[in-house]
Design an enzyme around this catalytic site. Structure first.
Site, short mmCIF file in Angstrom:
data_model
loop_
_atom_site.label_atom_id
_atom_site.label_comp_id
_atom_site.label_asym_id
_atom_site.label_seq_id
_atom_site.Cartn_x
_atom_site.Cartn_y
_atom_site.Cartn_z
N ASP A 126 -12.84 -1.61 -16.98
CA ASP A 126 -11.47 -1.94 -16.60
C ASP A 126 -11.50 -3.18 -15.69
O ASP A 126 -12.47 -3.93 -15.70
CB ASP A 126 -10.77 -0.75 -15.93
CG ASP A 126 -11.48 -0.27 -14.67
OD1 ASP A 126 -12.32 -1.02 -14.12
OD2 ASP A 126 -11.21 0.86 -14.22
N SER A 158 -15.74 3.93 -5.56
CA SER A 158 -15.67 4.21 -7.00
C SER A 158 -16.91 3.79 -7.77
O SER A 158 -17.10 4.23 -8.91
CB SER A 158 -14.44 3.50 -7.60
OG SER A 158 -14.50 2.10 -7.36
N HIS A 195 -14.39 -2.18 -12.76
CA HIS A 195 -15.60 -1.35 -12.91
C HIS A 195 -16.37 -1.63 -14.19
O HIS A 195 -15.76 -1.81 -15.25
CB HIS A 195 -15.21 0.13 -12.88
CG HIS A 195 -14.38 0.51 -11.70
ND1 HIS A 195 -13.01 0.59 -11.76
CD2 HIS A 195 -14.73 0.82 -10.43
CE1 HIS A 195 -12.55 0.95 -10.56
NE2 HIS A 195 -13.57 1.08 -9.75
#
Length: 354
Positions: free
Chosen positions: A329, A49, A332
């Protein structure tokens, strides 16, 4: 990480270019091309991610849910952030558009001229239990495109690979009940496989391979929430340090066995710590008053950013200014966070032109 002396340059280019639909300015601070040196024109991305720009299925990934993408492009677009991520900034440094996600499969010279992104959120070096392609499988996707002659030897020789590993293997290890005393051995297994993967990418013909060091995982909001976002978990950071030491050794071995410096480590551990310690970037243009606290926070229990209840009501809160936070978040960075990290990494990125 020791930085090599910067190359001398004969001129700088100031020009306008577009990244994934956004107009930005590049200048001598963003992109420095050595006279007669290597100049990559394609970017191939592998990982998780931290570099995924839209490969995770919309039915599974929070990155396709509101409020992700609120800063850029203004709606969810598959990035695990409010906007741009590391991939976009590396592409910006190279002076190219951010490469399309592999999932889109819109093959054609005009679509794939800047490379392609195979990274998929939640994946790891090994299988992490989310049914998405691990790094070995992602590399296999590029091998398939080469066999289909989508990319030629000349394309690969003018390309750069970005490889991100942000800790999903270790999360899966812990979740599966892996013993703490066995973690150092598992870290060694992960890094050994990373070395194999990096060599495999280079052996296909990719000229330069850039791999990220593990960020200070103990400083992620997922861990700092237990101290009301005030302190990092140093036990977790120690494990990240071991990973990074072994990775640097592996990369040094790879460089010693190839012509030139074909492999480069981007030190996310140091860059994250630099930004967090300064509560912003070193230029003073970005400031984060509470750097360990994320912008998007689950309201209760296991609720995450983007989660809704059975009535469609948000189970999260979002800060008023994502640009004032380092983290988006629980795991990240925000777009502003990634930009601050990028600013600390530019001198390291100059080494790709050697």
């Amino acid at each position: 990480m020791e930085l090599h002396a910067l190359l001398s340059y004969t001129f700088f280019l100031l020009f306008l270019f577009v990244i994934a639909g956004e107009t930005v300015w590049a200048n001598e601070e963003d992109r420095k091309v050595a006279n007669g040196g290597f100049r990559p024109t394609k970017l191939f991305v592998f990982g998780d991610s931290y570099s995924d720009t839209g490969n995770n299925p919309k039915s599974l990934a929070s990155s396709w849910k509101t409020p992700y993408g609120v800063t850029f492009p203004g709606k969810p677009a598959g990035r695990y952030s409010d906007g741009r991520i590391l991939t976009d900034y590396v592409a910006r440094f190279m002076g190219i558009k951010s490469p399309l996600p592999y999932q889109w499969k819109k093959y054609g010279e005009n679509k794939l001229q800047y490379g392609i992104n195979f990274a998929c959120g939640g994946t790891g070096v090994f299988d992490t239990g989310n049914m998405q392609p691990n790094m070995s499988t992602q590399i296999g996707f590029l091998e398939g495109l080469i066999k289909q002659t989508v990319y030629t030897k000349r394309d690969l020789d003018s390309s750069l690979a970005l490889v991100t590993v942000s800790g999903n293997d270790y999360g899966a290890y812990t979740a599966s009940g892996g013993p703490e005393q066995g973690l150092p051995s598992f870290i060694s297994r992960v890094v050994n496989q990373m070395g194999i993967n990096l060599k495999r990418i280079h052996d296909m013909g990719v000229r330069k391979v850039v791999v990220t060091a593990l960020q200070p995982v103990g400083c992620l909001p997922k861990q700092t929430i237990f101290s009301s976002y005030q302190q990092c978990n140093e036990t977790d950071n120690s494990a990240a340090t071991l990973h990074n030491q072994l990775l640097q050794q592996a990369v040094t071995t790879l460089n010693n066995s190839t012509k030139g410096s074909s492999f480069l480590v981007l030190d996310l551990f140091s860059s994250f710590n630099t930004v967090l310690k300064n509560k912003g970037d070193f230029t003073g243009s970005l400031k984060f008053d509470t750097p360990l606290k994320p912008c998007c926070v689950g309201k209760k229990g296991d609720a995450n950013c983007g989660s809704l209840d059975e009535n469609g009501k948000a189970l999260y809160t979002v800060c008023n200014e994502p640009g004032s936070t380092f983290f988006w978040d629980s795991l990240h960075p925000s777009e502003a966070g990634w930009r601050a990290v990028y600013l600390t990494l530019r001198s390291s990125l100059n080494q790709i032109y050697n």
